[in-house]
Design an enzyme around this catalytic site. Structure first.
Site, PDB file in Angstrom:
ATOM      1  N   TYR A   9      46.001  34.714  75.495  1.00 17.75           N
ATOM      2  CA  TYR A   9      44.597  34.686  75.900  1.00 17.75           C
ATOM      3  C   TYR A   9      43.978  36.074  75.753  1.00 17.75           C
ATOM      4  O   TYR A   9      42.902  36.239  75.170  1.00 17.75           O
ATOM      5  CB  TYR A   9      44.510  34.213  77.350  1.00 17.75           C
ATOM      6  CG  TYR A   9      43.124  34.173  77.938  1.00 17.75           C
ATOM      7  CD1 TYR A   9      42.308  33.060  77.767  1.00 17.75           C
ATOM      8  CD2 TYR A   9      42.632  35.243  78.691  1.00 17.75           C
ATOM      9  CE1 TYR A   9      41.042  33.014  78.328  1.00 17.75           C
ATOM     10  CE2 TYR A   9      41.373  35.206  79.248  1.00 17.75           C
ATOM     11  CZ  TYR A   9      40.580  34.084  79.067  1.00 17.75           C
ATOM     12  OH  TYR A   9      39.319  34.049  79.616  1.00 17.75           O
TER      13      TYR A   9
ATOM     14  N   LYS B 141      40.905  37.442  73.363  1.00 13.80           N
ATOM     15  CA  LYS B 141      39.699  37.998  73.972  1.00 13.80           C
ATOM     16  C   LYS B 141      39.440  39.423  73.462  1.00 13.80           C
ATOM     17  O   LYS B 141      38.279  39.831  73.300  1.00 13.80           O
ATOM     18  CB  LYS B 141      39.827  37.976  75.494  1.00 13.80           C
ATOM     19  CG  LYS B 141      39.724  36.567  76.075  1.00 13.80           C
ATOM     20  CD  LYS B 141      38.387  35.939  75.770  1.00 13.80           C
ATOM     21  CE  LYS B 141      38.185  34.589  76.366  1.00 13.80           C
ATOM     22  NZ  LYS B 141      36.854  34.028  76.126  1.00 13.80           N
TER      23      LYS B 141
ATOM     24  N   SER C  83      33.968  37.494  76.712  1.00 10.75           N
ATOM     25  CA  SER C  83      35.355  37.906  76.536  1.00 10.75           C
ATOM     26  C   SER C  83      36.043  37.901  77.902  1.00 10.75           C
ATOM     27  O   SER C  83      35.900  36.954  78.670  1.00 10.75           O
ATOM     28  CB  SER C  83      35.406  39.276  75.853  1.00 10.75           C
ATOM     29  OG  SER C  83      36.732  39.722  75.687  1.00 10.75           O
TER      30      SER C  83
END
Length: 257
Positions: free
Chosen positions: A157, A161, A143
């Site tokens: 993003y 994650k 992650s």
């Protein structure tokens, strides 16, 4: 005894960066490794580099986009055909997007979600039948520290994650009965070939690049890819046999700043 002796691992995003570092470390610790990436040339280069350092390494590679379900199934089949089993999955493949969350398009959201979130789930789905057979299967999702700490400019993003961490916890619950552990690592700023190429493209020197992360960790520097690969190795190994559903912060202390 090497820490992954007799184990078979599949690493997505395995051609470069953290994935490449994991591949080399895993092979050095006795694992047979299958690398998955979209870049066939980089895959060949990484496999050759591993064999140059570890001549007896067992390493194969498979060209695929992690969003493709049939390719995920085929990659797992190749890992089993080449190495006899599959014990470890490292979901490392990722894409970035720099659009502000307030301006991102539906297409941008779909593209990054397909790789970062569905891509991880896709390889879990494909690998789990074999991981369950292992008796000591392990999934490590790569992650990001920004899944748990905020910033501006990479909301897409960071959201995907964070989704990986939720997926990790849920799958830890679901797979405990099958003997499969599921954990995540959250790297901080890591000096990869991608970062070096990005700096070069903007006419930035390595010295300038190295000075940029003074305020993004308590250790006041970038991580090396090996410094992220070692915690992944540990979570994949029997040394972490009583650890599941856990997020390991590999961010130099950024999350407490």
């Amino acid at each position: 005894m090497k820490r992954l002796a007799g184990k078979s691992a599949l690493i997505t995003g395995g051609a470069a960066g953290i994935g490449k570092a994991c591949a080399l470390l895993f092979c050095n610790e006795g694992a047979a490794v299958t690398l998955v990436d979209t870049d066939g040339h980089a895959l060949e280069h990484t496999a050759a580099a591993i064999l140059a350092q570890i001549p007896l390494a067992k390493v194969t590679h498979f060209i695929a986009n992690v969003t493709e379900t049939e390719s995920a199934d085929a990659a797992v089949r190749q890992a089993v055909a080449s190495h006899g089993a599959l014990d470890i999955l490292v979901n490392n493949a990722a894409m970035r997007n720099y659009a502000p969350a307030s301006e991102a398009t539906l297409e941008e959201w779909q593209a990054i979600t397909a790789v970062n979130l569905f891509g991880a789930a896709n390889y879990c789905r494909a690998a789990l039948p074999q991981l369950r057979l292992s008796g000591s299967g392990s999934i490590v999702n790569v992650s990001s520290c920004y899944a748990v700490t905020g910033r501006k400019g990479m909301g897409l993003y960071d959201a995907t994650k964070a989704g990986q961490l939720a997926l990790t916890r849920t799958m830890a619950h679901e797979e405990a009965q099958h003997g499969v552990r599921v954990n995540a690592v959250c790297p901080g700023a890591t000096l990869t070939d991608f970062q070096l190429a990005k700096a070069k493209a903007s006419d930035k020197s390595v010295a300038q690049l190295m000075g940029e992360r003074q305020d993004t960790s308590l250790l006041r520097r970038w991580a090396t890819t090996d410094e992220v690969a070692y915690p992944i190795l540990w979570l994949a190994s029997s040394e972490a046999s009583f650890i599941t559903g856990t997020t390991v912060m590999v961010d130099g202390g950024l999350h407490v700043m």
